[in-house]
Design an enzyme around this catalytic site. Sequence first.
Site, mmCIF file in Angstrom:
data_model
loop_
_atom_site.group_PDB
_atom_site.id
_atom_site.type_symbol
_atom_site.label_atom_id
_atom_site.label_comp_id
_atom_site.label_asym_id
_atom_site.label_seq_id
_atom_site.Cartn_x
_atom_site.Cartn_y
_atom_site.Cartn_z
ATOM 1 N N GLY A 155 0.772 -1.211 -0.024
ATOM 2 C CA GLY A 155 0.074 -0.004 -0.112
ATOM 3 C C GLY A 155 0.978 1.293 0.107
ATOM 4 O O GLY A 155 1.987 1.199 -0.341
ATOM 5 N N ARG A 156 0.256 2.310 0.577
ATOM 6 C CA ARG A 156 1.136 3.534 0.538
ATOM 7 C C ARG A 156 2.330 3.513 1.280
ATOM 8 O O ARG A 156 3.442 3.985 0.673
ATOM 9 C CB ARG A 156 0.240 4.668 1.283
ATOM 10 C CG ARG A 156 -0.796 5.178 0.500
ATOM 11 C CD ARG A 156 -1.769 6.089 1.394
ATOM 12 N NE ARG A 156 -2.582 5.482 2.052
ATOM 13 C CZ ARG A 156 -3.859 5.334 2.097
ATOM 14 N NH1 ARG A 156 -4.406 6.248 1.497
ATOM 15 N NH2 ARG A 156 -4.701 4.362 2.885
ATOM 16 N N ILE A 157 2.479 2.855 2.388
ATOM 17 C CA ILE A 157 3.616 2.980 3.186
ATOM 18 C C ILE A 157 4.701 1.817 2.600
ATOM 19 O O ILE A 157 5.953 2.012 2.199
ATOM 20 C CB ILE A 157 3.691 2.497 4.654
ATOM 21 C CG1 ILE A 157 2.806 3.452 5.346
ATOM 22 C CG2 ILE A 157 4.587 2.218 5.406
ATOM 23 C CD1 ILE A 157 1.961 3.032 6.748
ATOM 24 N N ARG A 177 -2.278 -8.280 -1.597
ATOM 25 C CA ARG A 177 -3.514 -8.941 -1.838
ATOM 26 C C ARG A 177 -3.776 -8.994 -3.535
ATOM 27 O O ARG A 177 -4.180 -9.507 -4.244
ATOM 28 C CB ARG A 177 -4.642 -8.592 -1.358
ATOM 29 C CG ARG A 177 -5.254 -9.255 -0.167
ATOM 30 C CD ARG A 177 -6.303 -8.359 0.612
ATOM 31 N NE ARG A 177 -6.016 -7.198 0.700
ATOM 32 C CZ ARG A 177 -6.462 -6.336 1.582
ATOM 33 N NH1 ARG A 177 -7.756 -6.643 1.934
ATOM 34 N NH2 ARG A 177 -6.073 -4.883 1.720
ATOM 35 N N ALA A 237 3.869 -3.462 10.898
ATOM 36 C CA ALA A 237 2.461 -3.231 10.545
ATOM 37 C C ALA A 237 1.754 -3.268 11.874
ATOM 38 O O ALA A 237 1.104 -2.176 12.305
ATOM 39 C CB ALA A 237 1.816 -4.365 9.411
ATOM 40 N N ARG A 238 1.372 -4.344 12.369
ATOM 41 C CA ARG A 238 0.498 -4.652 13.297
ATOM 42 C C ARG A 238 0.854 -5.826 14.337
ATOM 43 O O ARG A 238 1.290 -6.890 13.547
ATOM 44 C CB ARG A 238 -0.978 -4.832 13.194
ATOM 45 C CG ARG A 238 -1.766 -3.702 13.032
ATOM 46 C CD ARG A 238 -2.084 -2.955 14.286
ATOM 47 N NE ARG A 238 -2.570 -1.493 13.980
ATOM 48 C CZ ARG A 238 -2.280 -0.341 13.808
ATOM 49 N NH1 ARG A 238 -0.908 -0.156 13.831
ATOM 50 N NH2 ARG A 238 -2.895 0.669 14.035
ATOM 51 N N GLU A 267 0.373 -5.905 22.668
ATOM 52 C CA GLU A 267 1.198 -4.531 23.156
ATOM 53 C C GLU A 267 0.345 -3.777 23.962
ATOM 54 O O GLU A 267 -0.852 -3.722 23.850
ATOM 55 C CB GLU A 267 1.992 -4.082 21.813
ATOM 56 C CG GLU A 267 0.738 -3.100 21.013
ATOM 57 C CD GLU A 267 1.424 -2.713 19.900
ATOM 58 O OE1 GLU A 267 2.167 -3.358 18.875
ATOM 59 O OE2 GLU A 267 0.982 -1.509 19.670
ATOM 60 N N HIS A 285 6.241 0.554 19.075
ATOM 61 C CA HIS A 285 5.230 1.190 18.358
ATOM 62 C C HIS A 285 5.321 2.809 18.129
ATOM 63 O O HIS A 285 4.735 3.366 18.338
ATOM 64 C CB HIS A 285 3.791 0.769 18.809
ATOM 65 C CG HIS A 285 2.864 0.960 17.876
ATOM 66 N ND1 HIS A 285 1.706 -0.031 17.815
ATOM 67 C CD2 HIS A 285 2.732 1.432 16.568
ATOM 68 C CE1 HIS A 285 0.982 0.215 17.017
ATOM 69 N NE2 HIS A 285 1.709 1.023 15.947
ATOM 70 N N ILE A 286 6.683 3.040 17.288
ATOM 71 C CA ILE A 286 6.958 4.401 17.213
ATOM 72 C C ILE A 286 7.097 5.061 15.763
ATOM 73 O O ILE A 286 7.698 5.867 15.375
ATOM 74 C CB ILE A 286 8.134 4.951 18.082
ATOM 75 C CG1 ILE A 286 9.493 4.114 17.589
ATOM 76 C CG2 ILE A 286 7.845 4.915 19.571
ATOM 77 C CD1 ILE A 286 10.874 4.654 18.115
HETATM 78 C C1 GLV Z 1 0.015 3.177 13.524
HETATM 79 O O1 GLV Z 1 0.236 2.011 13.906
HETATM 80 C C2 GLV Z 1 -1.014 3.769 12.860
HETATM 81 O O2 GLV Z 1 -1.856 2.761 12.406
HETATM 82 O O3 GLV Z 1 -1.278 4.634 12.447
#
Ligand code: GLV
Length: 331
Positions: A155-157, A177, A237-238, A267, A285-286
């Site tokens: 995606g964008r990132i 996907r 990501a997550r 987390e 998560h920074i």
């Molecule tokens: C950070 O994890 C976000 O989804 O912006």
Amino acid sequence: MKPSILVTRAIFPDVIDRLAQYFDVDSNQEDAVLDAAALRERLAGKAGVLANAADRIDGALVCALPQLRAVCNMAVGYNNLDVPALTAAGVVATNTPDVLTETTADFGWALLMATARRVTESEHYLRAGKWERWSYDMLVGMDVFGATLGILGMGRIGQAIARRASGFGMPVIYHNRSRLPAETEQQLNARYVTKDELLAQADHLILVLPYSPESHHAIDAAELAKMKPTATLINLARGGIVNDAALANALRARQIFAAGLDVFEGEPSVHPDLLTVPNVVLTPHIASASEKTRRAMATLAADNLIAALDAGPNAGHPPSVINPDVMPRRR
Ligand code: GLV
């Protein structure tokens, strides 16, 4: 009478002041952690909420809050929201895309470089007073320049990460996907491969796909076993996309070279095994945490909330709606 809103976590005071021009604001500037019961209590009677990615807003909560009209996440990811339930209830949901893309991509590279070149491990070594002399094999890592960069989730990132790869002379392979248009692939110099090819060929694999039931444990023991023993894995990501217990085993067994993690299952708790393996870089998560970007995220989340509750210059037209279908029949 102004509508009431809740801001679930501390944010920039001037953003609170702006919201207060339109709303009766219940803010949590003391930054107390609101568990599910506290969140439910504080949300009673509120028309909108400026939420954080850790605030779970599910179907049961939405049903219990008939006055709630807008849920505005200060995050691009929105797996904390039950979007179908919000949509069914006529509640507008928004997120903060675009404003954090470049900062997050920068951090992906920071984590990749730190992981491949053992930056944090080296610092711990030095601080512990272990550095006594130069030696040819001290803290040797893996090259980044010229290595194959794998991206899962384009995606964008993912695309912003891929754009940066040309400076490092890295071939880019990706899996997503849906495949990108040929023109975009060409611009990014990125080649589409199957997930198995991605796992087998990447020297450095970055995860930037959204979390969903389908991506839960997308990287588990079987996937780790397909990676090169010299490879690094970066999760930007997550939490939950990687099985953290399986990853800790793979790192301990040197099945892969190293990992860099900014997100974790459950987390802010971190799997205890990850805390005891040396070949992992851990950050809390920074990825989007630059001053400028956090301000842009807070501002966009506030713009969304003001517009979603039919106030301000864009009344009725929030800039980044996740569930646009809801707009004609929103509460
Ligand atoms: C950070 O994890 C976000 O989804 O912006």
